[in-house]
Design a protein around this motif. Structure first.
Motif, short mmCIF file in Angstrom:
data_model
loop_
_atom_site.label_atom_id
_atom_site.label_comp_id
_atom_site.label_asym_id
_atom_site.label_seq_id
_atom_site.Cartn_x
_atom_site.Cartn_y
_atom_site.Cartn_z
N GLY A 278 0.82 -1.21 0.00
CA GLY A 278 0.00 0.00 0.00
C GLY A 278 0.85 1.25 0.00
N LEU A 279 0.56 2.17 -0.90
CA LEU A 279 1.28 3.43 -1.02
C LEU A 279 0.27 4.57 -1.03
CD1 LEU A 279 3.76 2.44 -3.89
CD2 LEU A 279 4.26 2.49 -1.44
N GLY A 280 0.50 5.57 -0.18
CA GLY A 280 -0.45 6.68 -0.15
C GLY A 280 -0.13 7.69 0.92
N GLY A 281 -1.17 8.20 1.55
CA GLY A 281 -0.97 9.23 2.55
C GLY A 281 -2.21 9.43 3.40
N PHE A 282 -2.28 10.55 4.08
CA PHE A 282 -3.38 10.82 4.98
C PHE A 282 -3.51 12.32 5.20
CE2 PHE A 282 0.43 10.60 7.50
CZ PHE A 282 0.29 11.63 8.41
N PHE A 283 -4.66 12.74 5.68
CA PHE A 283 -4.85 14.09 6.18
C PHE A 283 -5.85 14.01 7.33
CE2 PHE A 283 -8.43 13.67 3.35
CZ PHE A 283 -9.44 14.40 3.97
N GLY A 284 -5.77 14.99 8.24
CA GLY A 284 -6.67 14.95 9.37
C GLY A 284 -6.47 16.12 10.31
N PHE A 285 -6.96 15.95 11.54
CA PHE A 285 -6.95 17.04 12.50
C PHE A 285 -6.54 16.51 13.87
CE2 PHE A 285 -10.28 17.43 9.34
CZ PHE A 285 -10.03 18.67 8.79
N LYS A 286 -5.87 17.37 14.63
CA LYS A 286 -5.57 17.03 16.01
C LYS A 286 -6.82 17.28 16.86
CE LYS A 286 -0.60 17.37 16.63
NZ LYS A 286 -0.17 17.62 15.26
N LEU A 287 -7.13 16.33 17.70
CA LEU A 287 -8.29 16.45 18.58
C LEU A 287 -7.91 16.97 19.96
CD1 LEU A 287 -10.14 13.12 17.70
CD2 LEU A 287 -10.48 15.40 16.72
N GLY A 319 0.34 13.86 5.57
CA GLY A 319 1.63 13.22 5.37
C GLY A 319 1.55 12.02 4.46
N LEU A 320 2.63 11.23 4.47
CA LEU A 320 2.76 10.05 3.62
C LEU A 320 2.75 8.79 4.49
CD1 LEU A 320 5.68 11.32 1.33
CD2 LEU A 320 3.22 11.41 0.84
N SER A 321 2.27 7.71 3.92
CA SER A 321 2.28 6.44 4.64
C SER A 321 2.36 5.29 3.64
CB SER A 321 1.04 6.30 5.52
OG SER A 321 -0.14 6.39 4.76
N ALA A 322 2.86 4.15 4.11
CA ALA A 322 2.99 2.96 3.27
C ALA A 322 3.02 1.73 4.16
CB ALA A 322 4.26 3.04 2.41
N TYR A 323 2.68 0.60 3.57
CA TYR A 323 2.75 -0.66 4.31
C TYR A 323 3.05 -1.81 3.35
CZ TYR A 323 -2.14 -0.82 2.75
OH TYR A 323 -3.29 -0.78 2.00
N LEU A 324 3.76 -2.80 3.86
CA LEU A 324 4.04 -4.03 3.15
C LEU A 324 3.54 -5.16 4.02
CD1 LEU A 324 5.34 -5.58 0.79
CD2 LEU A 324 7.49 -5.57 2.08
N ALA A 325 2.57 -5.93 3.52
CA ALA A 325 1.89 -6.90 4.37
C ALA A 325 1.79 -8.25 3.68
CB ALA A 325 0.50 -6.39 4.74
N TYR A 326 1.57 -9.25 4.50
CA TYR A 326 1.24 -10.60 4.03
C TYR A 326 -0.03 -11.03 4.73
CZ TYR A 326 1.39 -15.61 3.21
OH TYR A 326 1.06 -16.90 2.85
N LYS A 334 4.75 5.77 8.67
CA LYS A 334 3.94 6.98 8.49
C LYS A 334 4.81 8.20 8.79
CE LYS A 334 0.91 8.12 11.58
NZ LYS A 334 1.25 9.52 11.89
N TYR A 335 4.75 9.20 7.93
CA TYR A 335 5.59 10.39 8.10
C TYR A 335 4.75 11.65 7.90
CZ TYR A 335 9.27 13.84 7.25
OH TYR A 335 10.08 14.95 7.31
N ILE A 349 7.48 10.94 12.90
CA ILE A 349 7.64 9.75 12.08
C ILE A 349 7.30 8.53 12.94
CG2 ILE A 349 10.11 9.52 12.59
CD1 ILE A 349 10.40 8.40 9.71
N SER A 350 6.60 7.56 12.34
CA SER A 350 6.16 6.37 13.06
C SER A 350 6.51 5.12 12.27
CB SER A 350 4.65 6.41 13.30
OG SER A 350 4.26 7.60 13.95
N LEU A 351 6.88 4.07 12.97
CA LEU A 351 7.21 2.78 12.35
C LEU A 351 6.66 1.67 13.24
CD1 LEU A 351 8.75 1.11 10.21
CD2 LEU A 351 10.75 1.21 11.73
N GLY A 352 5.92 0.74 12.64
CA GLY A 352 5.36 -0.33 13.46
C GLY A 352 4.75 -1.43 12.64
N VAL A 353 3.80 -2.14 13.25
CA VAL A 353 3.10 -3.24 12.59
C VAL A 353 1.64 -2.84 12.40
CG1 VAL A 353 4.61 -5.04 13.46
CG2 VAL A 353 2.63 -4.33 14.81
#
Length: 358
Positions: A278-287, A319-326, A334-335, A349-353
């Motif tokens: 998955g390649l893409g991004g996001f937008f949103g707001f701080k709550l 920002g931008l985000s991507a994932y590689l999954a099985y 996520k950046y 910047i975030s990195l996880g599962v």
């Protein structure tokens, strides 16, 4: 006396035969006959094709001639099947009519609740309640749906970089392994084409909790439009800045799951059964943003502070985000392209599962 006995025997025999002849048994006989006809004609066709291939290999005929002979043979046996099966169709129709008129017994079988359906060379013969056919069409439509839904769960480590320089994370004042993020959301996954493919558009809504923990007894303090990192006068056991976001992620997903083919030839592209990118991004707001401080004061009293303040964090996030999954689990990055604090070049910047649960 002999005549009377003979008549009684004939009547008993007729009665027994009539009792043995039931709707279900007769339908089964006709069905078996249709299967037998189909098998005979198919076997004959296979034998003819085999003989034509032998002649082709020997050079007795050309490939073009062989193709013509094969086509003629296929048409001949298809016609034979249609002709022979038509006779069985008539018997089946008469059988249904006899059942309707009460001329034949039944083993608790309701004609209105059942339907017989034989497939002969893509030819459908149906009897009974049309609603069954409608349900079959609905099931076929359901398995061909282009959009599926998932619950998204993600967690991992969180930190910041300066001026888009990934190497600056080594100089970060935040503790890498103690700073975490957690995401929970709902996503929709839509195939871009009507026919089975590997390309999808994935979109949805998520809530994100980003936590940044300072080390070296430091904490955040605002001074007008500036947020400073200072040393706390007491010994801190916890110094955590948490900001909660509502985001709308969007990804172009390539799902390489193996397709499934049904007996009727229908092909369905299965999702979340193989490797996914998955390649893409996001937008949103701080709550909201809060700072949590825990320490023991001079009198030995344990104090927990929850400070509610914006700390000059930007309200809009993108920002931008991507994932590689099985299958349903994978790696996730996520950046944030917008700065974490106003008037700075500090970005999260975030990195996880990541888990995508159907």
């Amino acid at each position: 006396m002999k005549r009377i006995l003979l008549i009684l025997v004939l009547l008993c025999t007729t009665y027994v035969q009539s009792q043995e002849k039931t709707f279900e048994r007769e339908v089964k006989k006709i069905s078996t006959k249709i299967e037998k006809i189909t098998k005979q004609e198919k076997d004959s066709l296979k034998q003819k094709v085999k003989e034509i291939n032998i002649r082709l290999d020997k050079g007795e005929i050309t490939k073009e001639k062989a193709d013509v002979l094969k086509k003629e043979a296929a048409e001949l046996h298809a016609t034979n099947i249609e002709s022979r099966v038509s006779k069985q169709e008539i018997k089946l129709q008469q059988l249904v009519q006899d059942k309707t008129n009460g001329k034949i017994a039944s083993d608790d079988f309701e004609t209105n609740d059942r339907m017989f359906n034989f497939q002969i060379f893509d030819r459908s013969i149906s009897f009974g309640d049309p609603s069954v056919e409608e349900r079959r069409k609905k099931r076929r439509k359901k398995r061909n749906k282009r959009t599926t839904s998932q619950i998204v769960l993600a967690l991992g480590v969180n930190n910041v970089i300066e001026n888009h320089n990934l190497g600056s994370i080594d100089d970060s004042q935040y503790r890498f392994w103690q700073s975490h993020f957690f995401e929970i959301g709902f996503s929709l996954k839509t195939r871009l084409s009507k026919e089975p493919s590997k390309t999808y558009f994935k979109y949805g809504l998520s809530f994100l909790w980003n936590n940044l923990r300072l080390g070296n007894n430091q904490y955040h303090q605002t001074n007008g439009n500036v947020t400073n990192i200072l040393t706390f006068p007491e010994q801190l056991t916890e110094s955590r800045l948490r900001h909660v976001q509502m985001i709308f992620p969007m990804h172009l997903e390539f799902d390489f799951s193996e397709n499934k083919e049904y007996e009727d030839g229908f092909i369905k592209d299965r999702t979340n059964k193989g490797i996914r990118l998955g390649l893409g991004g996001f937008f949103g707001f701080k709550l909201g943003t809060r700072q949590y401080l825990e320490y023991t004061d001079a009198s030995g009293v344990a104090i927990e502070e929850v400070q509610k303040n914006s700390f000059n964090t930007n309200t809009l996030n993108y920002g931008l985000s991507a994932y590689l999954a099985y299958k349903w689990y994978g790696l996730y990055v996520k950046y944030d392209l917008n700065p974490l604090f106003k008037n700075t070049n500090t970005r999260n910047i975030s990195l996880g599962v990541r888990l995508d649960l159907n």
